[in-house]
Scaffold this motif. Structure first.
Motif, short mmCIF file in Angstrom:
data_model
loop_
_atom_site.label_atom_id
_atom_site.label_comp_id
_atom_site.label_asym_id
_atom_site.label_seq_id
_atom_site.Cartn_x
_atom_site.Cartn_y
_atom_site.Cartn_z
N THR A 71 -2.62 3.49 -2.11
CA THR A 71 -1.67 4.34 -2.45
C THR A 71 -1.14 3.86 -3.89
OG1 THR A 71 -2.27 5.55 -0.77
CG2 THR A 71 -0.84 6.21 -2.06
N PRO A 98 0.19 2.50 1.94
CA PRO A 98 -0.68 1.41 2.17
C PRO A 98 -1.46 0.94 0.58
CG PRO A 98 -1.53 3.40 2.72
CD PRO A 98 -0.40 3.68 1.98
N SER A 157 4.82 -3.13 1.00
CA SER A 157 4.97 -3.68 2.14
C SER A 157 6.07 -2.34 2.44
CB SER A 157 5.20 -4.70 2.31
OG SER A 157 5.51 -5.18 3.16
#
Length: 251
Positions: free
Chosen positions: A47, A44, A39
């Motif tokens: 990833t 993502p 975040s």
């Protein structure tokens, strides 16, 4: 786009994502879960999971047993020690910081300016029970710390303008009025030292002086003590002697 160019673009993309993950850590976020890392890095989760695994294998990150949270790894610290600000300034200043500590038994700081913040390069912990929020490698506001005020007083005009535009209040005693802060900086340049009284943490006062290389102020050394009412002249003298020694060694 040829294969070499595509490879360079992909490498740059992977590098920027890995750096984003490392940059997710700061003074208030020293331990992060995978979800928090993703975040804060804007990535993502899959990833982030793949890149974090590579960073762990390289020892840039470490995974804490039990909690599963991630922290900065030893490899980053080892590389940081190779930076000139560490190997040069810190090494030269070390014996003089020890002298100040021996003379005062107070917490001693060596700091440099990093953008709009003060970066703490070295620290010796004092005997007195004084709240000290700095650590080696931590960054704090320039306007609310003794070493920070020194560095701000000799910073470029644009840096001063940005800081004075909206300095945040850290404690009820933090000076945030641009006019008062500008007057303080002028006094620092005139008298050669800065002081704070509970501006960064309640119960802690600080005093600091500049360290020069030729005509430039390249660092600041300071002390954190419970009070400056009686010992300020003695503390300033101890700091000035050390700063002059560091300056001579830097030549």
């Amino acid at each position: 786009m040829d294969a070499t160019t595509r490879g360079c673009t992909m490498a740059a993309s992977v590098t920027s994502r890995a750096l984003a993950l490392l940059s997710a850590f700061d003074d208030r976020h020293r331990q992060l879960t995978l979800t928090e890392l993703a975040s804060r890095a804007g990535l993502p989760v899959p990833t982030a999971h793949r890149l974090v695994g590579e960073l762990v294998r390289w020892r840039a990150l470490e995974r804490l047993p039990g909690s599963g949270r991630y922290v900065i790894g030893r490899r980053i610290w080892d590389l940081g020690l190779l930076a000139p600000v560490q190997t040069g300034l810190r090494q030269v200043a070390s014996p003089f910081l020890q002298d100040v500590y021996a003379a005062t038994l107070a917490t001693v700081h060596l700091a440099v300016r990093d953008g709009l913040e003060v970066l703490y390069v070295d620290r010796l912990s004092g005997h007195a029970s004084v709240p000290v929020v700095s650590e080696i490698g931590s960054r704090l506001p320039l306007h609310s710390t003794g070493v920070g005020k020194v560095l701000l007083a000799y910073a470029p005009a644009e840096v001063q303008r940005q800081v004075l535009a909206g300095p945040p209040r850290i404690t009820p005693y933090t000076i945030t009025q641009p006019g008062r802060l500008a007057a303080q900086l002028e006094r620092v340049r005139r008298e050669g030292y800065a002081q704070t009284v509970e501006e960064m943490s309640l119960g802690g006062c600080s005093v600091a002086v500049p360290v020069r290389r030729e005509a430039d102020v390249v660092a600041s050394i300071g002390l954190v003590v419970p009070s400056l009412e009686r010992d300020r002249p003695r503390l300033v003298t101890a700091l000035r002697v050390a700063a002059e020694g560091i300056t001579r060694s830097l030549r």
